[in-house]
Design a protein around this motif. Structure first.
Motif, mmCIF file in Angstrom:
data_model
loop_
_atom_site.group_PDB
_atom_site.id
_atom_site.type_symbol
_atom_site.label_atom_id
_atom_site.label_comp_id
_atom_site.label_asym_id
_atom_site.label_seq_id
_atom_site.Cartn_x
_atom_site.Cartn_y
_atom_site.Cartn_z
ATOM 1 N N GLY A 80 43.994 5.331 -36.667
ATOM 2 C CA GLY A 80 45.356 5.360 -36.625
ATOM 3 C C GLY A 80 46.042 4.533 -37.474
ATOM 4 N N CYS A 92 40.245 11.815 -40.593
ATOM 5 C CA CYS A 92 41.426 12.141 -39.740
ATOM 6 C C CYS A 92 42.680 11.801 -40.670
ATOM 7 C CB CYS A 92 41.448 11.711 -38.469
ATOM 8 S SG CYS A 92 42.973 11.905 -37.394
ATOM 9 N N ARG A 94 33.698 15.888 -32.509
ATOM 10 C CA ARG A 94 35.064 15.602 -33.062
ATOM 11 C C ARG A 94 35.136 15.168 -34.440
ATOM 12 N NH1 ARG A 94 35.098 11.434 -28.144
ATOM 13 N NH2 ARG A 94 36.099 12.813 -26.666
ATOM 14 N N MET A 131 37.742 17.038 -37.111
ATOM 15 C CA MET A 131 38.737 16.092 -38.086
ATOM 16 C C MET A 131 38.520 16.827 -39.717
ATOM 17 S SD MET A 131 40.416 14.442 -36.433
ATOM 18 C CE MET A 131 40.264 13.792 -34.666
ATOM 19 N N GLU A 181 33.726 21.282 -24.570
ATOM 20 C CA GLU A 181 35.235 21.692 -25.076
ATOM 21 C C GLU A 181 35.221 21.240 -26.604
ATOM 22 O OE1 GLU A 181 38.543 19.983 -22.638
ATOM 23 O OE2 GLU A 181 38.628 18.464 -24.075
ATOM 24 N N ASN A 182 34.519 20.007 -26.930
ATOM 25 C CA ASN A 182 34.823 19.547 -28.282
ATOM 26 C C ASN A 182 33.954 20.460 -29.116
ATOM 27 O OD1 ASN A 182 36.141 17.094 -28.009
ATOM 28 N ND2 ASN A 182 34.546 16.114 -26.768
ATOM 29 N N THR A 204 39.885 24.705 -20.495
ATOM 30 C CA THR A 204 40.874 23.479 -20.519
ATOM 31 C C THR A 204 41.970 23.776 -21.449
ATOM 32 O OG1 THR A 204 39.671 22.347 -22.250
ATOM 33 C CG2 THR A 204 38.998 22.211 -20.025
ATOM 34 N N THR A 205 43.033 22.882 -21.561
ATOM 35 C CA THR A 205 44.252 22.990 -22.375
ATOM 36 C C THR A 205 43.616 23.005 -23.679
ATOM 37 O OG1 THR A 205 44.997 21.318 -20.642
ATOM 38 C CG2 THR A 205 46.465 22.106 -22.134
ATOM 39 N N ASN A 206 43.012 22.095 -23.944
ATOM 40 C CA ASN A 206 42.491 21.819 -25.481
ATOM 41 C C ASN A 206 41.810 22.996 -25.938
ATOM 42 O OD1 ASN A 206 43.749 19.237 -25.267
ATOM 43 N ND2 ASN A 206 41.895 18.363 -25.087
ATOM 44 N N GLN A 207 40.842 23.352 -25.071
ATOM 45 C CA GLN A 207 40.259 24.926 -25.357
ATOM 46 C C GLN A 207 41.201 25.982 -25.783
ATOM 47 O OE1 GLN A 207 37.532 25.116 -22.201
ATOM 48 N NE2 GLN A 207 35.549 24.817 -23.664
ATOM 49 N N ARG A 264 52.405 26.092 -18.378
ATOM 50 C CA ARG A 264 53.179 25.138 -18.241
ATOM 51 C C ARG A 264 53.349 24.190 -19.458
ATOM 52 N NH1 ARG A 264 50.830 21.169 -13.594
ATOM 53 N NH2 ARG A 264 52.323 19.758 -14.829
ATOM 54 N N TYR A 265 52.380 24.309 -20.690
ATOM 55 C CA TYR A 265 52.542 23.534 -21.753
ATOM 56 C C TYR A 265 53.317 24.142 -22.825
ATOM 57 C CZ TYR A 265 49.267 20.278 -19.681
ATOM 58 O OH TYR A 265 48.619 19.162 -18.879
ATOM 59 N N GLU A 275 40.726 10.283 -30.378
ATOM 60 C CA GLU A 275 41.884 11.198 -30.597
ATOM 61 C C GLU A 275 43.014 10.964 -29.537
ATOM 62 O OE1 GLU A 275 40.348 15.257 -30.638
ATOM 63 O OE2 GLU A 275 38.717 14.243 -31.397
ATOM 64 N N SER A 306 44.788 8.406 -28.880
ATOM 65 C CA SER A 306 46.247 7.829 -29.404
ATOM 66 C C SER A 306 46.846 8.978 -29.909
ATOM 67 C CB SER A 306 45.937 6.932 -30.261
ATOM 68 O OG SER A 306 45.107 7.166 -31.024
ATOM 69 N N TYR A 307 46.540 10.282 -30.356
ATOM 70 C CA TYR A 307 47.316 11.213 -30.832
ATOM 71 C C TYR A 307 48.327 11.726 -29.901
ATOM 72 C CZ TYR A 307 45.739 10.594 -35.400
ATOM 73 O OH TYR A 307 45.410 10.078 -36.391
ATOM 74 N N THR A 351 49.863 5.724 -32.809
ATOM 75 C CA THR A 351 49.441 4.658 -32.214
ATOM 76 C C THR A 351 50.314 3.373 -32.301
ATOM 77 O OG1 THR A 351 48.405 4.249 -34.282
ATOM 78 C CG2 THR A 351 46.912 4.629 -32.635
ATOM 79 N N SER A 370 41.963 16.905 -21.462
ATOM 80 C CA SER A 370 42.356 18.313 -21.141
ATOM 81 C C SER A 370 42.636 18.235 -19.427
ATOM 82 C CB SER A 370 41.197 19.551 -21.084
ATOM 83 O OG SER A 370 41.391 19.857 -22.504
#
Lengths: 662, 229
Positions: free
Chosen positions: A44, A89, A124, A128, A158-159, A197-200, A241-242, B91, B93-94, B104, B186
């Motif tokens: 970050g 990232c 992950r 990135m 899911e990753n 899942t949501t991320n997927q 819902r998202y 991730e 923190s995003y 962050t 998720s």
């Protein structure tokens, strides 16, 4: 502050030193400690990432990663992968550094480990990398690459599936690549992942969109109405819902609609989609912005959808929002583009904006916005509003509050703003004698003439176009001012501009210039007939029908004048005496495939052969000798009614002097 | 006469209708598990898993980690919390809301607040200068200025920026961080049960206008009240 800066770099130097010694150490505890410290510093924190990249931290981390044994050192491996991912990232130099250090192959290897945490960390980090535009393109043409990609999408993690989706979103660009992926069954797999899942879901929707984008072939084969499940899923997700998921589902449906409009009608989603997108505008961030652009694209070029947007009060909803809060540039741009699209065809929509002084001010105020994209969008919006003939002829736009900022935009430093402003001006100056002086008096013409000499052919074209419309039916005094500003010499060079489109507009401008009172015709004879000769030359040399049509109409207008004018036209049309063998261009024009060109040519002959003129007989004889009359006789049954009618008139006029054709 | 125009449903009829609605036991259990997992009751979730055989939607170990992060924030150990989040999922923190503070920055701001609270002025300034200021995100600067303004007041609690030192600010950050981790996994950030209860109340309010029926007023016992005609 120099003091504190040096402490920071001192601290990071010591970390680098420790990293260096740790990378050769056998002690996992030491390694872990340093790696965690590095990770926690950079996550970050862009500044620190760049600082450590410059100090060469990336190769150390990658060397630790490459020397690890994935079974015993899995904690170290996870830290390394997380650090590599964090460097990659959001920082392009980070991605480059990571790739140059050779991390890619190591990360790919992590995907086939048993330890879930190791797999997660590897996936992950790779995601990135693929989120950056500097990441290498994945080669879909390699069979084994496609197999690997599919194996990623098939994994129950899911990753990893997210990585597969990211690879597609990043690398799939051409129609061939889209087709390969679709044929390999990737679309079906992505649809399956939409149940996850949501991320997927979000990642899969994005790559689904990438594969179908602007590809009617893929869409008709895999997403047609007969693919019930795909449609059900997509429609269901517009109610998710998202907000981001709803947006992505709408984007996919919009892409399908743009490639195959009929599918949408079939599933009855038209109004529904507009409503979902309007609701998404409540999101203050990126989702709301993108919803606006999706809505704009959805209704573009489709009057039916524009009508639906009108019926769902889109205009009011957009305007209400602008009055409640101060909008960011991106959002404003979206609002104007959407308003522009709604107003592109429907008068009822334009009326709403024109009749509310607040709304029109909102548009004209944005012409001076600090952001280039907003200024362009406001221009386009104003142009589409001003397509209303009703309000245009009522002079509703020739007011200081509209004209002054538009003239200012002609001086804009951005070419795209200048072009947008020119297009808007072109439209606004088109139709009314009474109000044009406002534009002329405020320096509009001066700047248009300046822009007509621009090096940029798009600017030149639009400037000449605007001048052409300005000169249309303008009163004699304004015409005089405009011509003084333009000068015959400038116009001459525009007539022979390297760009055919500019030639066309320049000739159309001259055509408007000589239209009206007989005195106007004198413009083409000023400075020894400079313009007249330029037009003639163009008629002999140009090949594009669009250019020839406008040139012919100039001569047609001139031929409607006095005897002297008609003779000048004859001079341009017939071959010079020393070129006796050449065919008159008039015959070429009459034989053209383009009906409009034939019409213009016959009109000119009609004007030249009006029997009351003193030299009419001599002209008829010359035309006959040049083979033009006999060409006319071949055209009595022309397929174009307009041509047929004029040919009859022209032949009738030439016959009044008797038929010499025996 | 509006009161009598409403349809009256007797207790017997109502219970008969209720009995006709079949709800699977497993679904009820899932709702309970969802609540325990989302709220972070890891021991209860573990017991419930054993007793009911309901599998949690996520690995229970991650709940412990998530709760540790939340507690660290609540106790003012922000650095510790950030490191724990980084271990869990870099991730996460995003998913912190950007309108409160970019990325962050949200946790970083809290870290600055804690340093100021502890009176470590020199460290606070160094942290703000070295780590926060260089990011220069416009949305972040305003909050940064507000936080650094804490240093300007003697009686901070009664200053215009005093709200930052309030313990409720910690709780706010803690629950945002909790939600961010859940989103990164998720998982929905709110449990489903409370929204079902809200839906029940809403539905009853709608129904009140049209009918008289055995209502549930006490949500703790969920007892049906006799319709008062």
């Amino acid at each position: 502050m120099p003091g504190s800066a040096s402490t920071t770099s001192h601290r990071s130097e010591s970390l680098i030193t420790r990293l260096h010694s740790a990378s050769s150490s056998q002690n996992n505890e030491t390694k872990l400690k340093v790696l965690r410290e590095l990770k926690n510093q950079i996550i970050g924190n862009r500044t620190k990432k760049i600082s450590y990249i410059k100090q060469g931290a990336v190769p150390f981390v990658v060397s630790v990663l490459s020397n690890c044994d994935c079974v015993n050192d899995c904690l170290v491996v996870v830290q390394c992968a997380a650090i590599v991912g964090s460097f990659a990232c959001g920082v392009d130099v980070g991605v480059t550094a990571v790739l140059e250090a050779g991390a890619f192959a190591h990360l790919i290897a992590l995907l086939s480990r048993d330890n879930v945490k190791v797999v997660d960390a590897g996936a992950r980090a790779l995601r990135m990398i693929y989120q950056s535009k500097v990441a290498p393109k994945y080669d879909f043409f390699e069979e084994k690459n496609i197999q690997f990609l599919i194996s990623l999408l098939d994994r129950n993690n899911e990753n990893v599936t997210g990585l597969g989706a990211s690879i597609i979103t990043h690398s799939c660009q051409t129609h061939d690549e889209q087709k390969i992926l679709a044929d390999a069954g990737v679309l079906k797999k992505l649809i399956n992942l939409l149940g996850g899942t949501t991320n997927q879901r979000d990642a899969s929707l994005e790559s689904f969109a990438t594969i179908i984008k602007e590809n009617p072939e893929v869409i008709s084969k895999f997403v047609g109405p007969e693919n019930g499940r795909t449609w059900c899923t997509l429609i269901e997700l517009t109610k998710d819902r998202y907000p981001r998921t709803r947006l992505l589902a709408c984007k996919c449906i919009n892409l399908i609609k743009n490639a195959a409009p009929s599918y949408l009608q079939y599933v009855g989603m038209r109004t529904k989609l507009i409503l979902v997108l309007l609701e998404l505008l409540d999101d203050p961030g990126q989702v709301g912005d993108e919803a606006l652009f999706t809505l704009s694209s959805f209704i573009e070029d489709d009057e039916g959808l524009q009508k639906l947007a009108f019926e769902t009060n889109t205009i009011d909803k957009l305007l209400n929002r602008t009055q409640k809060e101060l909008l960011q540039a991106k959002r404003l741009q979206g609002v104007f583009i959407t308003l522009a699209n709604i107003c592109s065809n429907l008068e009822c929509c334009r009326s709403i904006l024109i009749q509310s002084p607040k709304a029109l001010n909102f548009v004209t105020d944005a012409l001076t916005h600090t952001n280039v994209d907003v200024r362009v969008a406001a221009c386009i919006c104003l142009k589409n509003i001003s397509r209303s003939v009703k309000y245009l002829s009522a002079g509703r736009f020739m007011t200081e509050s509209v004209i002054m900022p538009l003239i200012q935009l002609l001086f804009d430093t951005s070419t795209s703003v200048q072009v947008a402003a020119l297009c808007t001006i072109s439209n606004i100056v088109v139709d009314f004698t009474m109000h044009k002086s406002l534009f002329v008096q405020n320096g509009g013409v001066k700047q248009l003439v300046q822009l007509s000499k621009s090096m940029d052919s798009v600017i030149r074209l639009n400037a000449v176009w605007a001048l052409r419309n300005l000169v249309f039916l303008v009163d004699s005094r304004c015409k005089e001012v405009i011509f003084m500003e333009l000068r015959a010499l400038t116009l001459t060079s525009l007539v022979s501009d390297p760009s055919a489109s500019v030639q066309e507009q320049a000739l159309a401008l001259i055509c408007n210039l000589v239209n009206g009172p007989v005195d106007s015709i004198e413009y083409v004879f000023s400075e020894d007939g400079l313009l007249m000769n330029a037009v003639g030359r163009q008629l002999w040399s140009a090949s594009k029908p669009e250019v020839l049509i406008q040139g012919m109409y100039v001569l047609c207008n001139v031929a409607s004048g006095k005897e002297f004018h008609k003779e000048a036209v004859m001079h341009q049309l017939l071959p010079q005496p020393n070129n006796d063998g050449t065919q008159s261009i008039m015959v070429t024009m009459l034989q053209s495939d383009t009906a409009q060109l034939r019409t213009a040519a016959v009109w000119t002959i009609v004007n030249l052969t009006i029997p009351t003129g003193a030299g009419a007989l001599a002209r008829v004889v010359k035309l006959r000798n040049a083979g033009i009359v006999s060409q006319l006789k071949n055209m009595v049954n022309d397929p174009c009614l307009d041509v047929k009618l004029r040919v009859k008139t022209a032949l009738g006029q030439s016959m009044t002097f008797g038929d010499f054709s025996t | 006469m509006p009161a009598t125009s409403k349809k009256v449903i007797t207790r017997d009829e109502w219970e008969k209708k209720l009995n006709d609605v079949k709800i699977r036991k497993e679904d009820m259990n899932k709702l309970v598990m969802n609540f325990l997992v989302t709220e972070g009751y890891v021991d209860a979730a573990e017991k419930f898993r054993k007793e009911s055989g309901t599998e949690p939607e996520i690995d229970l170990a991650t709940i412990t980690d998530r709760m540790a992060v939340k507690k660290a924030v609540q106790d003012g150990h922000v650095v510790d919390a950030i490191e724990k989040v980084n271990d869990l999922n870099p991730e996460a923190s995003y998913y912190l809301p950007t309108d409160l503070n970019g990325k962050t920055g949200y946790a970083d701001q809290q870290r600055l607040i804690e340093l100021i609270r502890e009176g470590q002025v020199a460290q606070a300034l160094e942290f703000a200068q070295d780590e926060l200021a260089p990011r220069g995100e416009p949305s972040f600067l305003e909050e940064l200025e507000r936080t650094v303004a804490l240093l300007a007041f003697e009686d901070v609690k009664n200053s215009p920026v005093g709200d930052l030192l309030d313990l409720s600010h910690r709780s706010k950050v803690a629950s945002e961080v909790n939600a961010a981790i859940l989103t990164s996994q998720s998982h929905e950030k709110d449990p489903k049960l409370p929204s079902l209860l809200r839906m029940l109340l809403w539905a009853q309010n709608q129904l009140d206008e049209k009918a008289v029926y055995p209502r549930i007023t006490d949500l703790f016992t969920a007892a049906l009240e006799d319709p008062s005609v």
